[in-house]
Design an enzyme around this catalytic site. Structure first.
Site, mmCIF file in Angstrom:
data_model
loop_
_atom_site.group_PDB
_atom_site.id
_atom_site.type_symbol
_atom_site.label_atom_id
_atom_site.label_comp_id
_atom_site.label_asym_id
_atom_site.label_seq_id
_atom_site.Cartn_x
_atom_site.Cartn_y
_atom_site.Cartn_z
ATOM 1 N N ASN A 96 -41.782 72.605 66.178
ATOM 2 C CA ASN A 96 -41.485 72.176 66.985
ATOM 3 C C ASN A 96 -42.293 70.470 67.284
ATOM 4 O OD1 ASN A 96 -40.508 75.193 68.552
ATOM 5 N ND2 ASN A 96 -43.324 74.929 68.749
ATOM 6 N N THR A 97 -40.781 69.998 67.975
ATOM 7 C CA THR A 97 -41.319 68.452 67.684
ATOM 8 C C THR A 97 -40.428 67.277 68.907
ATOM 9 O OG1 THR A 97 -42.677 68.093 66.442
ATOM 10 C CG2 THR A 97 -41.597 66.361 66.681
#
Length: 333
Positions: free
Chosen positions: A254-255
């Site tokens: 995730n980012t």
């Protein structure tokens, strides 16, 4: 803001799925649902995607260059360059493989400079990536050709928003992936006297997106109830029921990637601190934020055109933080 459910189906991660070399890939336009207009002369934005992914990239090009401060947080940062002066920023899907898109942008800029390689002719490009394989069943990634295409598509004063560019297969609200929803990339622009601020963000977060009324508007969607919950409720329940069943494993990959551009003259330290202030403020719109499995990066850039009057840099950061929240909400509409 009312949002209909937009559930992201988890990838099966089957072996042998097609990668770039297995397909006759052609870069496609990636317009999203529309664009946000901004008034920062000399700032160009372009997007491109591979529909076969689907995945894409977003390029912000400033031909004259801009001083840059980088604030990288979380436990899974994917970034190249990280220079304190950049002519372009490339955001892409494809996780570590998507860093190739930034190399393509660099190659295109070299060609535009007629292959001049004197020290003061070098074109500096920084890149950052999101992990978007979790919501698709291919190994296709943004490569150098896609980065070049996004740069060629760049126009001044318009930032495409929605499920496009680097946000093509971004998702949010992943307490469990079965509750994740597609997100995207968003942007917002504001003027304060002569000061101008553009914030653009690609939301691919563990956290859910929260509006100014404190309501979850994207992510952590419980289909059986037809409602969204704040992730804290589910984490608390997992702890209280720990003796019955283990909490769901953390969703990896995730980012949230963000670019803030202003025309205000700031010292290097001020630029970094304003960037940190804005990045910290984004936890109001994404909860939780900067987690162990996020790789959040913010590029703060200035074109150094006008003096800051009436407030200190903290005041500018406060105003820019509100623009950032608008950009987050723009990403998930």
């Amino acid at each position: 803001m009312t949002t209909e459910p937009r559930l992201a189906q988890p990838s099966a991660f089957a072996p042998g799925v097609p990668r770039n070399a297995d397909l006759p890939l052609t870069p496609q336009p990636s317009p999203g649902r529309g664009s946000v207009a901004f008034d920062l002369p000399g700032v160009h934005v372009g997007t491109a995607e591979y529909a076969e992914g689907p995945t894409g990239c977003t390029v912000l090009h400033i031909p004259a260059g801009a001083r840059t401060a980088v604030d990288a947080r979380g436990g899974a940062v994917g970034m190249s360059g990280g220079y304190d002066f950049n002519h372009a920023i490339c955001l892409a899907g494809g996780s570590v493989y998507g860093l190739a898109a930034a190399a393509g942008v660099s190659d295109e800029l070299l060609a535009r400079r007629n292959n001049q390689t004197k020290w003061d002719e070098l074109q500096l490009v920084s890149g950052a990536v999101i992990y978007d394989f979790s919501a698709r069943d291919t190994a296709v990634y943004p490569d150098g050709e896609l980065g070049r295409a996004a740069l060629r598509n760049a126009v001044e004063g318009e930032f495409p928003v929605g499920r496009c560019g680097a946000g093509r297969t971004a998702s949010a609200g992943k307490v469990e992936f079965g509750r994740a929803e597609f997100a995207g990339q968003g942007a917002a622009f504001a003027t304060f006297g002569e000061a101008r601020v553009l914030v653009a963000t690609v939301v691919n977060a563990v956290g859910a997106v929260i509006d100014r009324q404190g309501q979850v508007v994207r992510g952590n969607y419980h289909a059986e109830e037809g409602t969204r919950r704040h992730p804290s409720a589910d984490y608390a329940r997992s702890i209280s029921e720990g003796a019955i069943g283990d909490p769901a494993p953390a969703v990896m990959g995730n980012t949230t990637l963000t670019v803030m551009v202003t025309n205000v003259k700031l010292t290097d330290i001020e630029l970094l601190q304003v960037g940190r202030q804005v990045h910290s403020s984004m936890h109001r719109g994404i909860q939780p934020f900067h987690t162990l499995t996020d790789g959040d990066v913010l590029f703060a850039m200035t074109t150094d055109e006008v003096d800051l009057v009436g407030v200190k840099p903290t005041g500018l950061g406060t105003l820019a933080s509100e623009v950032a929240w608008d950009a987050i909400l723009s990403a998930v509409q």
